[in-house]
Design a protein around this motif. Structure first.
Motif, PDB file in Angstrom:
ATOM      1  N   UNK A  13       0.834  -1.201   0.000  1.00 48.12           N
ATOM      2  CA  UNK A  13       0.000   0.000   0.000  1.00 48.12           C
ATOM      3  C   UNK A  13       0.866   1.248   0.000  1.00 48.12           C
ATOM      4  N   UNK A  14       0.431   2.265  -0.747  1.00 48.22           N
ATOM      5  CA  UNK A  14       1.083   3.580  -0.762  1.00 48.22           C
ATOM      6  C   UNK A  14       0.145   4.585  -0.111  1.00 48.22           C
ATOM      7  N   UNK A  15       0.730   5.581   0.553  1.00 47.22           N
ATOM      8  CA  UNK A  15      -0.053   6.560   1.287  1.00 47.22           C
ATOM      9  C   UNK A  15       0.245   7.980   0.814  1.00 47.22           C
ATOM     10  N   UNK A  16      -0.761   8.816   0.889  1.00 45.01           N
ATOM     11  CA  UNK A  16      -0.601  10.236   0.596  1.00 45.01           C
ATOM     12  C   UNK A  16      -0.079  10.905   1.864  1.00 45.01           C
ATOM     13  N   UNK A  17       1.121  11.441   1.815  1.00 45.65           N
ATOM     14  CA  UNK A  17       1.743  12.067   2.976  1.00 45.65           C
ATOM     15  C   UNK A  17       1.522  13.576   3.031  1.00 45.65           C
ATOM     16  N   UNK A  18       0.961  14.155   1.991  1.00 44.52           N
ATOM     17  CA  UNK A  18       0.782  15.611   1.991  1.00 44.52           C
ATOM     18  C   UNK A  18       2.128  16.307   2.132  1.00 44.52           C
ATOM     19  N   UNK A  31       4.213  16.072   4.398  1.00 41.56           N
ATOM     20  CA  UNK A  31       5.235  15.175   4.924  1.00 41.56           C
ATOM     21  C   UNK A  31       5.897  14.332   3.834  1.00 41.56           C
ATOM     22  N   UNK A  32       5.408  14.421   2.608  1.00 41.02           N
ATOM     23  CA  UNK A  32       6.049  13.685   1.516  1.00 41.02           C
ATOM     24  C   UNK A  32       7.461  14.197   1.253  1.00 41.02           C
ATOM     25  N   UNK A  33       7.796  15.360   1.808  1.00 37.96           N
ATOM     26  CA  UNK A  33       9.142  15.913   1.650  1.00 37.96           C
ATOM     27  C   UNK A  33      10.126  15.371   2.690  1.00 37.96           C
ATOM     28  N   UNK A  34       9.644  14.571   3.625  1.00 39.22           N
ATOM     29  CA  UNK A  34      10.576  13.940   4.559  1.00 39.22           C
ATOM     30  C   UNK A  34      11.577  13.105   3.768  1.00 39.22           C
ATOM     31  N   UNK A  35      12.840  13.140   4.136  1.00 39.91           N
ATOM     32  CA  UNK A  35      13.848  12.373   3.392  1.00 39.91           C
ATOM     33  C   UNK A  35      13.561  10.872   3.331  1.00 39.91           C
ATOM     34  N   UNK A  36      12.862  10.339   4.315  1.00 39.77           N
ATOM     35  CA  UNK A  36      12.592   8.901   4.357  1.00 39.77           C
ATOM     36  C   UNK A  36      11.139   8.564   4.009  1.00 39.77           C
ATOM     37  N   UNK A  37      10.413   9.480   3.419  1.00 42.50           N
ATOM     38  CA  UNK A  37       8.988   9.270   3.126  1.00 42.50           C
ATOM     39  C   UNK A  37       8.759   8.056   2.222  1.00 42.50           C
ATOM     40  N   UNK A  38       9.573   7.890   1.198  1.00 40.33           N
ATOM     41  CA  UNK A  38       9.393   6.752   0.291  1.00 40.33           C
ATOM     42  C   UNK A  38       9.585   5.421   1.007  1.00 40.33           C
ATOM     43  N   UNK A  39      10.500   5.377   1.956  1.00 36.14           N
ATOM     44  CA  UNK A  39      10.734   4.160   2.723  1.00 36.14           C
ATOM     45  C   UNK A  39       9.495   3.789   3.557  1.00 36.14           C
ATOM     46  N   UNK A  40       8.664   4.800   3.816  1.00 35.13           N
ATOM     47  CA  UNK A  40       7.440   4.593   4.589  1.00 35.13           C
ATOM     48  C   UNK A  40       6.209   4.571   3.681  1.00 35.13           C
ATOM     49  N   UNK A  41       6.449   4.279   2.411  1.00 39.92           N
ATOM     50  CA  UNK A  41       5.390   4.013   1.438  1.00 39.92           C
ATOM     51  C   UNK A  41       4.598   5.256   1.029  1.00 39.92           C
ATOM     52  N   UNK A  42       5.257   6.399   1.030  1.00 35.72           N
ATOM     53  CA  UNK A  42       4.629   7.614   0.544  1.00 35.72           C
ATOM     54  C   UNK A  42       4.472   7.529  -0.969  1.00 35.72           C
ATOM     55  N   UNK A  43       3.373   8.052  -1.471  1.00 34.62           N
ATOM     56  CA  UNK A  43       3.154   8.091  -2.927  1.00 34.62           C
ATOM     57  C   UNK A  43       4.101   9.070  -3.574  1.00 34.62           C
TER      58      UNK A  43
END
Length: 88
Positions: A69-74, A76-88
């Motif tokens: 599953x991928x999530x919309x981080x708004x 927070x998608x700019x967090x350096x580790x956002x992709x590791x936490x399944x950000x879209x």
């Protein structure tokens, strides 16, 4: 009102998480988050990991997520580790 960059905001948030909250309060926050929707768990986990807090604090949040599953981080998608936490 002066605006700050997302990098400055994240740096300040990291400092707050590290310095001003007691570990017990963060554990309570994590436990409460485990009952929240996956997006909430993912964002909080990303923040806790970004703050370089112990893995034992954020790992239960990561383990609670469906890895497909991928999530919309708004913002927070700019967090350096956002992709590791399944950000879209």
């Amino acid at each position: 009102m002066a605006e700050t960059t997302s990098e400055e905001s994240f740096r300040r948030l990291r400092s707050l998480l590290r310095d001003q909250l007691q570990m017990n309060r963060l554990r309570e926050l994590r436990e409460a988050a485990l009952g929240e929707p996956p997006r909430v768990r993912a964002i909080l986990g990303a923040l806790l990991e970004f703050a370089e807090l112990p893995e034992s604090l954020w790992r239960p949040l990561k383990d609670s997520l469906n890895p497909l599953t991928k999530f919309e981080f708004g913002l927070f998608s700019e967090l350096p580790n956002a992709e590791e936490w399944q950000s879209k």
